[in-house]
Every structure is written in C-alpha cells, then in structure tokens.
Scaffold this motif. Structure first.
Motif, PDB file in Angstrom:
ATOM      1  N   LEU A 102       0.851  -1.185   0.000  1.00 36.03           N
ATOM      2  CA  LEU A 102       0.000   0.000   0.000  1.00 36.03           C
ATOM      3  C   LEU A 102       0.887   1.235   0.000  1.00 36.03           C
ATOM      4  O   LEU A 102       2.051   1.158   0.329  1.00 36.03           O
ATOM      5  CB  LEU A 102      -0.904   0.000   1.237  1.00 36.03           C
ATOM      6  N   ARG A 103       0.291   2.338  -0.369  1.00 39.82           N
ATOM      7  CA  ARG A 103       1.110   3.547  -0.426  1.00 39.82           C
ATOM      8  C   ARG A 103       0.301   4.788  -0.097  1.00 39.82           C
ATOM      9  O   ARG A 103      -0.917   4.831  -0.248  1.00 39.82           O
ATOM     10  CB  ARG A 103       1.791   3.651  -1.779  1.00 39.82           C
ATOM     11  N   LEU A 104       1.051   5.815   0.355  1.00 35.43           N
ATOM     12  CA  LEU A 104       0.479   7.147   0.452  1.00 35.43           C
ATOM     13  C   LEU A 104       1.194   7.939  -0.635  1.00 35.43           C
ATOM     14  O   LEU A 104       2.408   7.821  -0.777  1.00 35.43           O
ATOM     15  CB  LEU A 104       0.762   7.759   1.834  1.00 35.43           C
ATOM     16  N   ALA A 105       0.413   8.734  -1.382  1.00 37.53           N
ATOM     17  CA  ALA A 105       1.038   9.478  -2.492  1.00 37.53           C
ATOM     18  C   ALA A 105       0.767  10.971  -2.345  1.00 37.53           C
ATOM     19  O   ALA A 105       0.062  11.568  -3.148  1.00 37.53           O
ATOM     20  CB  ALA A 105       0.494   8.954  -3.824  1.00 37.53           C
ATOM     21  N   PRO A 106       1.323  11.586  -1.305  1.00 34.18           N
ATOM     22  CA  PRO A 106       0.992  13.001  -1.076  1.00 34.18           C
ATOM     23  C   PRO A 106       1.679  13.939  -2.066  1.00 34.18           C
ATOM     24  O   PRO A 106       2.777  13.659  -2.532  1.00 34.18           O
ATOM     25  CB  PRO A 106       1.539  13.249   0.340  1.00 34.18           C
TER      26      PRO A 106
ATOM     27  N   ILE B  50       6.214  10.592  -3.177  1.00 31.65           N
ATOM     28  CA  ILE B  50       6.008  12.042  -3.131  1.00 31.65           C
ATOM     29  C   ILE B  50       5.666  12.507  -4.550  1.00 31.65           C
ATOM     30  O   ILE B  50       6.493  12.419  -5.455  1.00 31.65           O
ATOM     31  CB  ILE B  50       7.277  12.762  -2.602  1.00 31.65           C
ATOM     32  N   GLU B  51       4.446  12.986  -4.729  1.00 32.79           N
ATOM     33  CA  GLU B  51       3.996  13.390  -6.063  1.00 32.79           C
ATOM     34  C   GLU B  51       4.319  14.873  -6.277  1.00 32.79           C
ATOM     35  O   GLU B  51       3.468  15.737  -6.096  1.00 32.79           O
ATOM     36  CB  GLU B  51       2.505  13.072  -6.223  1.00 32.79           C
ATOM     37  N   ASP B  52       5.556  15.103  -6.654  1.00 36.13           N
ATOM     38  CA  ASP B  52       6.096  16.462  -6.694  1.00 36.13           C
ATOM     39  C   ASP B  52       6.276  16.984  -8.114  1.00 36.13           C
ATOM     40  O   ASP B  52       7.234  17.693  -8.405  1.00 36.13           O
ATOM     41  CB  ASP B  52       7.444  16.482  -5.964  1.00 36.13           C
TER      42      ASP B  52
ATOM     43  N   LEU C 175       0.663  14.269 -16.582  1.00 33.41           N
ATOM     44  CA  LEU C 175      -0.270  14.698 -15.541  1.00 33.41           C
ATOM     45  C   LEU C 175      -0.602  13.543 -14.594  1.00 33.41           C
ATOM     46  O   LEU C 175      -0.281  12.378 -14.854  1.00 33.41           O
ATOM     47  CB  LEU C 175      -1.536  15.263 -16.188  1.00 33.41           C
ATOM     48  N   TYR C 176      -1.276  13.918 -13.513  1.00 32.26           N
ATOM     49  CA  TYR C 176      -1.527  13.007 -12.392  1.00 32.26           C
ATOM     50  C   TYR C 176      -2.048  11.624 -12.780  1.00 32.26           C
ATOM     51  O   TYR C 176      -1.474  10.606 -12.387  1.00 32.26           O
ATOM     52  CB  TYR C 176      -2.489  13.698 -11.398  1.00 32.26           C
ATOM     53  N   ASN C 177      -3.149  11.577 -13.562  1.00 31.63           N
ATOM     54  CA  ASN C 177      -3.784  10.265 -13.789  1.00 31.63           C
ATOM     55  C   ASN C 177      -2.874   9.275 -14.519  1.00 31.63           C
ATOM     56  O   ASN C 177      -2.927   8.074 -14.261  1.00 31.63           O
ATOM     57  CB  ASN C 177      -5.095  10.445 -14.562  1.00 31.63           C
TER      58      ASN C 177
ATOM     59  N   VAL D 105      -5.619   2.934  -1.422  1.00 30.25           N
ATOM     60  CA  VAL D 105      -6.590   3.463  -0.449  1.00 30.25           C
ATOM     61  C   VAL D 105      -6.417   4.971  -0.440  1.00 30.25           C
ATOM     62  O   VAL D 105      -5.340   5.476  -0.128  1.00 30.25           O
ATOM     63  CB  VAL D 105      -6.298   2.903   0.975  1.00 30.25           C
ATOM     64  N   ARG D 106      -7.445   5.701  -0.822  1.00 29.89           N
ATOM     65  CA  ARG D 106      -7.355   7.162  -0.867  1.00 29.89           C
ATOM     66  C   ARG D 106      -8.731   7.778  -0.682  1.00 29.89           C
ATOM     67  O   ARG D 106      -9.733   7.071  -0.657  1.00 29.89           O
ATOM     68  CB  ARG D 106      -6.711   7.629  -2.170  1.00 29.89           C
ATOM     69  N   GLY D 107      -8.762   9.094  -0.591  1.00 33.30           N
ATOM     70  CA  GLY D 107     -10.013   9.798  -0.309  1.00 33.30           C
ATOM     71  C   GLY D 107     -11.046   9.630  -1.416  1.00 33.30           C
ATOM     72  O   GLY D 107     -10.695   9.435  -2.585  1.00 33.30           O
TER      73      GLY D 107
HETATM   74  N1  GLU Z   1      -1.157  13.189  -5.076  1.00 31.94           N
HETATM   75  C1  GLU Z   1      -2.519  12.785  -4.944  1.00 31.94           C
HETATM   76  C2  GLU Z   1      -3.141  13.555  -3.801  1.00 31.94           C
HETATM   77  O1  GLU Z   1      -2.397  14.045  -2.942  1.00 31.94           O
HETATM   78  C3  GLU Z   1      -2.551  11.306  -4.712  1.00 31.94           C
HETATM   79  C4  GLU Z   1      -3.841  10.650  -4.814  1.00 31.94           C
HETATM   80  C5  GLU Z   1      -3.670   9.148  -4.854  1.00 31.94           C
HETATM   81  O2  GLU Z   1      -3.523   8.594  -3.758  1.00 31.94           O
HETATM   82  O3  GLU Z   1      -3.622   8.609  -5.910  1.00 31.94           O
HETATM   83  O4  GLU Z   1      -4.325  13.718  -3.738  1.00 31.94           O
END
Ligand code: GLU
Length: 478
Positions: free
Chosen positions: A5-9, A41-43, A191-193, A209-211
């Motif tokens: 799993l990951r967090l991608a902030p 880290i989505e930078d 881009l993001y997607n 797992v995300r919002g």
């Molecule tokens: N960088 C996206 C955000 O912070 C990540 C979303 C995701 O978890 O895919 O909302």
C-alpha cells in the motif's frame, strides 16, 4: 502475495489531517496483513511543490508513528518513464495529439454552459491525419496528449469500502489529457492520472486506499491500466472528514494541519488513536483507547464507513486526556517541562517536577494545559474576587491563616510534606476550634487565589519546597 500500500501526497502544503488519516488507514491495513506501507512524493507540480512540505509531511507521519517500509519514491525522478508510457499509448493508437487551444476550450465550455451542460471536451482532434498534425505544428500550435474514452465504455469496480462502483465513459469529461502543452512533436509534462498508474504499477501496489474525492480519477485510471495491460490494484475510497456542519473539514475550520494539532498539545498516540475511529469502528469494542498496533490487529478496510466522518473535538479531547492520565510519569514530565522552559520557569528539583506533573495530569486535556495548571507553583497566583470574598465573609478565615503562619514560623519548618500538612491542619482545627473545611478553604484561597485547584495537601508540599507557601499566606493577612 505480499500486500503493498502507499500514500502518495503532493508536497504542496503542510501535512493535512485528511492525508494523515488516509496514511493511517493504509498503514493499518499494511500492518494487519503483514504487508508494506510505502510513500511516493507526487512532486511534479514544479511551482507548488516545495521540499519543506515534503519534509513536513514525512516528519508528521513519523511523529504519528506511521513508519514506512522502503525509501520514498519521488515522482519527479520518473518523468521520462511517464513520457515513454505516453509514447507507447500513442503508438498503440489509444492516445492522440490534440491541438485545441486554451481559447477554443473556453469557447466550448461557454457553449456547453449556456445549454446547461457540464464541461466536456468534444474530442475534435481524435482522427487527425498526419498531414493535419504537421500543419498544426507548422502553424506553431501547442498540443496535449489525450487518451481516448468512449462514451459507451462502462467502468466497474468492487471498492473495498464503497462496494460496487459504476461509471460511464460519457461522464468523464471527454478524452483525458495525459500531458501538459508542448510544441512540435514534444510531449509535455505528464499529468496526475497517467503518472499515478505508471508509478503504482512500478511500485507493485496491490491496494490503493485514498479519499473519495478521487473516485472519478479511479474510473479514468482503470481505463489506462487496461490499455497498458497492467494488473489492477484493489481500490478503497475513504469517506471525507467533515466539520460540525457536515461540510468537508477545511482551513476555515481553523485546525487542519498536523503541526497545528501538535502545537495545541495533542499527543501523537492520542491523535492517531482518534483518527482510526474517524470513519471506522470496532464491532466488539473493549474500549476505544488502543495503540496503533492493537488497532491494526482488528482493523479492516471493509468495515470503514461509507458516509463522511464528522470531526468530534470532544472525543479527541477525551482520548488525549486519557493518554495524559496513563502516560509514564517521566515521559509526561519531559513534554510538560518544555512548556515550563518556554515560560522561563525554573523548578527546584527533578523530584518536585515529577510530583507537580503527577498532581496536574488529571486535570489536563491538552499538554499545553500544563501552563495554566502549573502556573500557581511557579509564580504567586493572583487573588480573585471569589477568594477575596471568602476571606472577607468568613470570620475564621484570616484567623486560621494567621495560626498556620505562626506555626510555620514558630517551628521554623522549612518543608511541609503531606503528613506534616495534614497534622498541622488537624492540630489547628482542634486547638483553635476552627472548622477543618474553613481552614482548608482559607489555605486554598491563599495558594490559588480562588476556591478551586488541585489537591490541597500535595499542593502545599510543592509550594513549601518552592518556599512560596509563607509568602502566599502572608499576602492574605495584609
Ligand atoms: N497526489 C494525490 C493527492 O495528494 C494522490 C492521490 C492518490 O492517492 O492517488 O491527492
């Protein structure tokens, strides 16, 4: 298979409570399943991303005890790989160059708006010939790359939290832009997607797992996964955190960053414990004060609520106070001492520190309450109206304080321990026929300037060690 799993902030701001809660749910599920919790880290937003935000996010996760298992990935390091993937999508014919200019897009939007329709691209350049493409390029027009989304396409997935989710291609806003504008045959920044699919696949993410604000992105991403023949992860969309009015918790609600919670005096374990119950609950609760490792044993994504989770300050405060109550005394003292130091307060000894910490802990909700609660032990508390009136209206009050003072001075006692304090009160009340209650209240007024405060006997001991009990009594007799 190992669950990953990951967090991608995105490092475009301080660690937010919503991101922290998403991190927590990812972490809990990874721990529960003996899997891995990773960070990316989505930078790629060069203007808004800042290294200090990356640091703040990682520090905040660390503070909450949400440790990660592998070196965090930095998305910006992988841009060339994202671009290669876009080239591949162009080659296989599922993506194309679109030259629609900004003003043409605006015009299209306005047209749709005036007919009461939501914004949607009309995919006008889907079938350009190579001659037309060359012409546009020679005119100096910039282009984005779009991914084809057919109106009739059905997208369906079994969300671990929300259950079955269905989308229609026609509701996704037209062909999806994969990269920013670029000139000639260049490919602009991805881009993001697109980047998220390439990177989640690269990191072998098994569970995303995300919002829930990402649900429509998931529909788009599933189409990219399929076009690239990538294994689909299992998706879970967590409910939003809501304020007391039922609206998404935002900066307007004053406190949203983890730093702010820390500054207010919340303990990391207490905040993490509370966050776990923001949208999730245990079936057979043995109480709600649980460590993260205890929670991870019983946590399940499928038990997370579908509906938004209201932020409940009272519950958070209660949990925090419980952690303060049960914390190991020297550890709590370390936290509290920082506040004393900030106030410039010096204490006579470590033993005194621990006694005071123990005395005030039960009345603390936040760590910073230590300032108000310990103030009377560092500086003479102000006499309040309630105290003044008590001394004025009770004829025995001043008399009893005078007697205590004589006793203290007469016997030259430099330190009153609890036993001694009790004995003085007993002796004086018998010898002078003063009610014990009045005597104790009078002392309380002397020490705290009012009729409330912590345990009187223990307080007296601390004040006598600090050598301020005599001064405090004397001020009432002037
Ligand atoms: N960088 C996206 C955000 O912070 C990540 C979303 C995701 O978890 O895919 O909302």
């Amino acid at each position: 298979m190992e669950k990953r799993l990951r967090l991608a902030p995105s490092p475009t701001g301080l660690l937010h409570i919503g991101t922290a809660r998403t991190a927590l749910f990812n972490w809990l599920y990874a721990k529960k399943t003996n899997g891995k919790f990773l960070i990316r880290i989505e930078d790629t937003d060069i203007i808004r991303s800042k290294p200090e935000y990356t640091k703040n996010i990682l520090d905040g996760l660390n503070w909450l005890g949400l440790n990660w298992d592998e070196e965090p990935i930095q998305q910006s390091q992988r841009i060339s790989i994202h671009k290669d993937t876009i080239r591949k999508l162009l080659e296989i014919g599922v993506a194309y160059r679109c030259f629609t200019s900004e003003s043409e897009i605006l015009e299209l939007r306005e047209k749709l708006k005036s007919s009461g329709l939501p914004p949607k691209h009309d995919n006008r350049h889907r079938n350009l010939t190579s001659k037309e493409i060359k012409e546009f390029i020679s005119q100096g027009r910039s282009s984005v790359i779009r991914f084809k989304i057919e109106d009739e396409t059905e997208i369906k997935w079994e969300d671990q939290i929300k259950g079955e989710i269905k989308w229609k291609g026609r509701d996704l806003g037209g062909d999806l832009v994969l990269s920013r504008r670029a000139f000639g045959f260049e490919i602009g920044d991805p881009l993001y997607n697109l980047a998220v699919v390439v990177d989640d696949n690269f990191m072998n993410i098994t569970h995303v797992v995300r919002g829930e604000d990402h649900i429509s992105n998931t529909a788009k991403q599933i189409l990219i996964y399929k076009a690239l023949n990538f294994q689909l992860p299992i998706f879970s969309h967590t409910p939003l955190i809501l304020n007391s009015e039922g609206k998404k918790l935002s900066k307007r609600d004053c406190v949203t960053s983890i730093d702010e919670f820390k500054e207010m005096g919340y303990l990391p374990d207490a905040l993490a414990n509370y966050m776990a119950f923001l949208g999730w609950s245990i079936k057979n609760p043995k109480g709600e004060i649980l460590s993260l490792s205890e929670i991870s044993k019983v946590f399940n994504l499928s038990e997370v609520n579908k509906a938004g989770a209201k932020f409940n300050w009272e519950k958070l405060n209660w949990i925090n106070s419980q952690y303060i109550k049960k914390m190991e005394l020297t550890k709590l003292n370390k936290y509290i001492k920082k506040y004393w130091e900030d106030m410039g307060w010096e204490s006579p000894s470590t033993e005194w520190d621990l006694k005071l910490t123990n005395l005030i802990r039960d009345s603390m909700i936040l760590l910073k309450d230590a300032i108000d609660q310990s103030k009377p032990f560092f500086s003479l508390s102000e006499m309040q109206k309630e105290g003044e009136e008590f001394l004025k209206n009770n004829s025995d009050a001043k008399e009893s304080l005078k007697t205590v003072l004589c006793y203290l001075k007469g016997e030259n006692i430099s330190f009153i321990n609890s036993d001694k304090a009790k004995k003085i009160i007993d002796d004086i009340s018998v010898k002078k026929s003063i009610k014990k209650g009045i005597l104790m209240k009078s002392l309380r007024v002397a020490f705290f300037g009012c009729l409330s405060g912590p345990d009187l006997i223990q307080s007296w001991e601390l004040l006598s060690l600090n050598k301020s009990d005599i001064t405090l009594i004397e001020r009432c007799l002037i």
